[in-house]
Design an enzyme around this catalytic site. Structure first.
Site, PDB file in Angstrom:
ATOM      1  N   THR A 177       0.837  -1.189   0.000  1.00 26.57           N
ATOM      2  CA  THR A 177       0.000   0.000   0.000  1.00 26.57           C
ATOM      3  C   THR A 177       0.876   1.245   0.000  1.00 26.57           C
ATOM      4  O   THR A 177       1.988   1.229   0.516  1.00 26.57           O
ATOM      5  CB  THR A 177      -0.888  -0.028   1.254  1.00 26.57           C
ATOM      6  OG1 THR A 177      -1.672  -1.211   1.221  1.00 26.57           O
ATOM      7  CG2 THR A 177      -1.777   1.192   1.344  1.00 26.57           C
ATOM      8  N   GLY A 207      -9.245  -4.670   2.083  1.00 19.92           N
ATOM      9  CA  GLY A 207      -8.259  -4.503   3.144  1.00 19.92           C
ATOM     10  C   GLY A 207      -8.485  -3.239   3.951  1.00 19.92           C
ATOM     11  O   GLY A 207      -9.514  -2.560   3.834  1.00 19.92           O
ATOM     12  N   GLY A 229       0.961  -2.891   4.839  1.00 17.49           N
ATOM     13  CA  GLY A 229       1.233  -4.250   5.319  1.00 17.49           C
ATOM     14  C   GLY A 229      -0.041  -5.054   5.455  1.00 17.49           C
ATOM     15  O   GLY A 229      -1.001  -4.845   4.725  1.00 17.49           O
ATOM     16  N   GLY A 231      -3.341  -5.838   6.207  1.00 22.31           N
ATOM     17  CA  GLY A 231      -4.503  -5.042   6.575  1.00 22.31           C
ATOM     18  C   GLY A 231      -5.447  -5.714   7.536  1.00 22.31           C
ATOM     19  O   GLY A 231      -6.147  -5.042   8.305  1.00 22.31           O
TER      20      GLY A 231
END
Length: 315
Positions: A177, A207, A229, A231
């Site tokens: 992300t 997520g 990372g 989620g």
């Protein structure tokens, strides 16, 4: 007057100059984060956001994004969006043009994007398809693609993804992300998040990037925060909101990020992988934290010629 600043997670460096250009011209924090994130989403070399993002278990690219403004805590998000290469702009449109809602998903998000006149595009590139196929094999690298070693949770996730792909029969044809936060001259603070989500995910999986309080939170009374990372952990931990609440209690940005990640790290998770957090305060202080050493984030001020790289604190 407030001194403008814009910060971003790993791989945001390509977008931050576009955002700072907006801030230098007197533009809003919302304009700045959108401009910066669109540049990241359009970067074909980045396979974890926008066009070229890694696909789900069926080989289809689904995108999540959100924006949140600190002065009024308005939130706009889309999730599992297919066929539109700039989900951050669609998320902003939800915030501004559909104020009775905060989050649209799947076909509804695509319908809204079409009604708003956003350009459609093919999201799955040949390079992303090749990476998707290659990463199904055994690997010592983390699934989340931040140049870290694989954990036991990464290996279990890859095995479960293989089972999903075999079951869902995908057609022919470094994940992570991106967080961007901006503070403008008027004192407004805005947080933006965009992702193609965990590669090989179950179709329709959403997520933390599109969930307020989990992957994105912004409150002008204390600051903004966002996560990258795994989620599922930040959704269970309410990690972005936790960071901001800790800053409201007086914690420095990096310390708040460390404490929030430590809380999430205490949750049981068979698919555990690294979670990272980033934060910015209304007076321009910033910091971040990660589970592994060597993690960084980028910063630009009005005086910056280029993004400056800062280390994150480590749990």
């Amino acid at each position: 007057m407030t001194a403008p600043v814009i910060i971003g997670s790993e791989r945001s460096e390509i977008g931050l100059p576009f955002g700072m250009r907006v801030l230098r011209s007197g533009g809003s924090a919302l304009d700045a984060v959108e401009a910066a994130m669109r540049a990241c989403e359009d970067n074909l070399a980045d396979h974890y956001v926008g066009t070229g993002g890694l696909p789900n278990a069926r080989g289809e690219v689904e995108l999540d994004a959100s924006v949140m403004t600190g002065s009024d805590r308005r939130f706009g998000a889309v999730a599992a969006l297919r066929g539109y290469p700039n989900p951050i702009s669609v998320a902003r449109a939800v915030l501004e043009r559909l104020p009775q809602h905060s989050l649209l998903v799947g076909e509804g998000a695509a319908l809204f994007a079409r009604e708003c006149g956003f350009a459609e595009g093919e999201l799955l590139t040949a390079e992303a398809r090749a990476i998707w196929r290659k990463q199904l094999a055994e690997s010592a690298e983390a699934v989340e693609g931040e140049d870290t070693a694989a954990t036991d949770g990464d290996q279990r996730y890859r095995a479960s993804a293989l089972e999903l792909i075999r079951r869902l029969a995908p057609h022919d044809g470094p994940w992570g992300t991106i967080n961007i936060m901006a503070l403008d001259a008027s004192g407004e603070l805005c947080v933006a998040v965009s992702t193609s989500g965990y590669p090989y995910k179950y179709p329709g999986r959403v997520g933390d990037s599109a969930v307020p309080g989990a992957g994105n939170w912004c409150d002008l009374r204390a600051g903004g925060a966002a996560c990258t990372g795994r989620g599922e952990l930040s959704m269970r931990g309410g990690t972005a909101r936790t960071v901001v609440d800790l800053m409201a209690g007086g914690a420095a940005p990096a310390d708040a990020c460390v404490a929030a990640l430590r809380d999430a790290a205490g949750l049981p998770d068979d698919f555990r992988a690294e979670l990272r957090a980033l934060a910015l305060t209304p007076d321009g202080r910033h910091g971040g934290a990660a589970g592994q050493a060597g993690s960084t984030y980028a910063v630009m001020t009005e005086a910056s010629d280029a993004p400056e790289i800062h280390p994150r604190s480590t749990l």
